[in-house]
Motif scaffolding. Structure first.
Motif, PDB file in Angstrom:
ATOM      1  N   ARG A   7       0.623  -1.276  -0.141  1.00 35.24           N
ATOM      2  CA  ARG A   7      -0.071   0.086  -0.115  1.00 35.24           C
ATOM      3  C   ARG A   7       0.877   1.346  -0.147  1.00 35.24           C
ATOM      4  O   ARG A   7       0.639   2.222  -0.851  1.00 35.24           O
ATOM      5  CB  ARG A   7      -0.973  -0.025   1.207  1.00 35.24           C
ATOM      6  CG  ARG A   7      -1.949  -0.991   1.365  1.00 35.24           C
ATOM      7  CD  ARG A   7      -2.829  -1.097   2.386  1.00 35.24           C
ATOM      8  NE  ARG A   7      -3.535   0.287   2.537  1.00 35.24           N
ATOM      9  CZ  ARG A   7      -4.238   0.712   3.631  1.00 35.24           C
ATOM     10  NH1 ARG A   7      -4.353  -0.152   4.674  1.00 35.24           N
ATOM     11  NH2 ARG A   7      -4.750   1.799   3.634  1.00 35.24           N
ATOM     12  N   LYS A   8       1.854   1.197   0.725  1.00 38.21           N
ATOM     13  CA  LYS A   8       2.706   2.234   0.772  1.00 38.21           C
ATOM     14  C   LYS A   8       3.553   2.775  -0.446  1.00 38.21           C
ATOM     15  O   LYS A   8       3.672   3.917  -0.723  1.00 38.21           O
ATOM     16  CB  LYS A   8       3.893   2.288   1.894  1.00 38.21           C
ATOM     17  CG  LYS A   8       4.764   3.372   2.034  1.00 38.21           C
ATOM     18  CD  LYS A   8       5.813   2.821   3.249  1.00 38.21           C
ATOM     19  CE  LYS A   8       6.586   4.180   3.566  1.00 38.21           C
ATOM     20  NZ  LYS A   8       7.723   3.876   4.735  1.00 38.21           N
ATOM     21  N   GLY A  73      -0.730  15.928  -9.352  1.00 32.25           N
ATOM     22  CA  GLY A  73      -0.712  15.448  -8.048  1.00 32.25           C
ATOM     23  C   GLY A  73      -0.733  16.661  -6.830  1.00 32.25           C
ATOM     24  O   GLY A  73      -0.774  16.448  -5.744  1.00 32.25           O
ATOM     25  N   THR A  74      -1.006  17.880  -7.548  1.00 35.89           N
ATOM     26  CA  THR A  74      -1.312  18.787  -6.794  1.00 35.89           C
ATOM     27  C   THR A  74      -2.820  19.389  -6.520  1.00 35.89           C
ATOM     28  O   THR A  74      -3.208  20.090  -5.604  1.00 35.89           O
ATOM     29  CB  THR A  74      -0.448  20.064  -6.683  1.00 35.89           C
ATOM     30  OG1 THR A  74      -0.419  20.448  -8.155  1.00 35.89           O
ATOM     31  CG2 THR A  74       1.139  19.632  -6.525  1.00 35.89           C
ATOM     32  N   CYS A  78      -6.424  15.053  -8.229  1.00 31.11           N
ATOM     33  CA  CYS A  78      -5.135  14.336  -7.739  1.00 31.11           C
ATOM     34  C   CYS A  78      -4.968  14.012  -6.489  1.00 31.11           C
ATOM     35  O   CYS A  78      -4.483  12.996  -5.989  1.00 31.11           O
ATOM     36  CB  CYS A  78      -4.056  14.979  -8.214  1.00 31.11           C
ATOM     37  SG  CYS A  78      -3.911  14.830 -10.400  1.00 31.11           S
ATOM     38  N   ARG A  79      -5.261  14.863  -5.467  1.00 35.26           N
ATOM     39  CA  ARG A  79      -4.844  14.684  -4.011  1.00 35.26           C
ATOM     40  C   ARG A  79      -6.040  13.564  -3.634  1.00 35.26           C
ATOM     41  O   ARG A  79      -5.662  12.911  -2.687  1.00 35.26           O
ATOM     42  CB  ARG A  79      -4.982  16.125  -3.253  1.00 35.26           C
ATOM     43  CG  ARG A  79      -3.636  16.851  -3.641  1.00 35.26           C
ATOM     44  CD  ARG A  79      -3.573  17.702  -2.501  1.00 35.26           C
ATOM     45  NE  ARG A  79      -4.684  18.673  -2.039  1.00 35.26           N
ATOM     46  CZ  ARG A  79      -5.298  19.751  -2.857  1.00 35.26           C
ATOM     47  NH1 ARG A  79      -4.163  20.410  -3.685  1.00 35.26           N
ATOM     48  NH2 ARG A  79      -6.238  20.665  -2.462  1.00 35.26           N
ATOM     49  N   SER A  83      -3.096   7.640  -2.971  1.00 31.74           N
ATOM     50  CA  SER A  83      -3.354   6.402  -2.292  1.00 31.74           C
ATOM     51  C   SER A  83      -3.788   6.825  -0.787  1.00 31.74           C
ATOM     52  O   SER A  83      -4.284   5.963  -0.197  1.00 31.74           O
ATOM     53  CB  SER A  83      -2.086   5.431  -2.416  1.00 31.74           C
ATOM     54  OG  SER A  83      -0.642   6.505  -1.708  1.00 31.74           O
ATOM     55  N   ASP A  84      -3.237   8.102  -0.248  1.00 32.93           N
ATOM     56  CA  ASP A  84      -3.773   8.330   1.054  1.00 32.93           C
ATOM     57  C   ASP A  84      -4.692   9.484   0.979  1.00 32.93           C
ATOM     58  O   ASP A  84      -5.122  10.093   1.700  1.00 32.93           O
ATOM     59  CB  ASP A  84      -2.427   9.003   1.807  1.00 32.93           C
ATOM     60  CG  ASP A  84      -1.902  10.107   0.847  1.00 32.93           C
ATOM     61  OD1 ASP A  84      -2.195  10.339  -0.125  1.00 32.93           O
ATOM     62  OD2 ASP A  84      -0.823  10.644   1.456  1.00 32.93           O
ATOM     63  N   GLY A  85      -5.512   9.634  -0.154  1.00 37.73           N
ATOM     64  CA  GLY A  85      -6.496  10.681  -0.312  1.00 37.73           C
ATOM     65  C   GLY A  85      -7.933  10.074  -0.113  1.00 37.73           C
ATOM     66  O   GLY A  85      -8.036   8.704   0.421  1.00 37.73           O
ATOM     67  N   GLY A  86      -8.858  10.962   0.266  1.00 37.58           N
ATOM     68  CA  GLY A  86     -10.261  10.460   0.594  1.00 37.58           C
ATOM     69  C   GLY A  86     -11.050  10.009  -0.491  1.00 37.58           C
ATOM     70  O   GLY A  86     -12.249   9.653  -0.109  1.00 37.58           O
TER      71      GLY A  86
END
Length: 311
Positions: A7-8, A73-74, A78-79, A83-86
């Motif tokens: 996942r990381k 990515g910004t 994208c955010r 993978s750590d987005g909502g």
């Protein structure tokens, strides 16, 4: 709690997807030229990047700078799709194993005609697509054939032959493959350097073999070894014991004994295999793999090669 390695280190762009250049490069080119299709079928073995690529495709389609093969990515899109987005309300992931019936397909069909809320496209990622029933596929057929211009479909499956032919014919099919050891090992070595983990070089072939060409499976195995490592790092002896593989020294001894036709040495090695608690069938499979490798690398004369395999 430590985040699992698979996942990381989930890829965030097509450039980070390893071993699938035959898929990622055509997709990236289609994004550059704007020749985008409305439905894609990603097939292949588990853990090789199908769902990750579907998510990257969704990010690429909805990036404020896009469609682009290199999401910024910004931006908000994208955010939210990182993978750590909502997550995004306009990118819908569906597990067909539990939502593959005709009623689920009808519900999807009804909701698909609503325009995206905050994105350029509404993207449906249907995982385990082979689990969709025939009635479910038929309910989706007209929508997949002629969707609204803002709707994209990505079907991901390990069994493409079970996807209804009328659906498959309306998609662009991209087959993913197992990742070769020559690509997987450098990736694992680089990951260990980034994690600051000490690992004996002889451990990497064991992890690659245990992963069987799957990036996710290989990372899970490596994660397990790292979790159980002592202050000295991951040792070869600990990895052999944990993974249940045969010590390479025993395989080399058996190869030498067979090549020399030394029956007593063969039985002595077999006794050591039994004393160490190794599975005889696993030992035989590992031995056969080793013999084939030696023959392919031409380290065994042709005349001896036939005798080794016969034995």
């Amino acid at each position: 709690m430590a985040l699992a390695l698979y996942r990381k280190y989930r890829p965030r762009t097509f450039a980070e997807v390893i071993g699938q250049d035959h898929v990622t490069e055509p997709l990236a080119q289609a994004l550059r030229t704007g020749r985008l299709h409305h439905a894609y079928l990603f097939s292949g073995p588990r853990g090789c990047g199908k769902t990750s690529s579907a998510r990257i495709l969704a990010r690429s389609l909805n990036c404020e700078q896009g469609p682009t093969p290199d999401p910024c990515g910004t931006c908000d899109s994208c955010r939210s799709l990182a993978s750590d987005g909502g997550g995004s309300i306009d990118v819908i992931e569906i597990d067909a194993a539990s939502h593959g019936g005709v009623d689920d397909a009808r519900e999807l069909r009804e909701k698909a005609f609503f325009a995206p809320v905050a994105s350029r496209f509404k993207v449906y990622v249907i995982d385990e697509a082979h689990m969709v029933s025939s009635a479910g596929f038929n309910a989706l057929l007209k929508l997949v054939e002629e969707p609204p211009e803002y709707v994209k479909f990505v079907f991901a499956t390990t069994e493409p032959e079970k996807v209804l032919g009328t659906i498959k014919s309306r998609t662009h099919h991209y087959p993913f493959r197992l990742i070769p050891p020559g690509t997987l090992r450098p990736f694992l070595e680089d990951l260990c350097r980034r994690e600051g983990v000490t690992i004996e070089p002889a451990v990497f072939p064991l992890v690659v073999r245990a992963g069987a060409g799957s990036a996710r499976d290989s990372l899970s195995v490596l994660d397990q070894l790292i979790a159980g490592a002592g202050p000295e790092g991951v040792s070869y002896a600990r990895a052999v014991a944990l993974l249940g593989v045969t010590d390479a020294a025993l395989i080399d001894e058996m190869c030498d004994a067979l090549a020399a036709g030394d029956g007593s040495a063969v039985f002595a090695t077999i006794n050591r295999v039994a004393d160490a608690g190794h599975d005889p069938r696993r030992f035989a499979a590992d031995l056969l793999d080793r013999l084939r490798d030696l023959i392919i690398m031409r380290q065994v004369p042709d005349a001896a090669a036939k005798g080794l395999l016969d034995n």
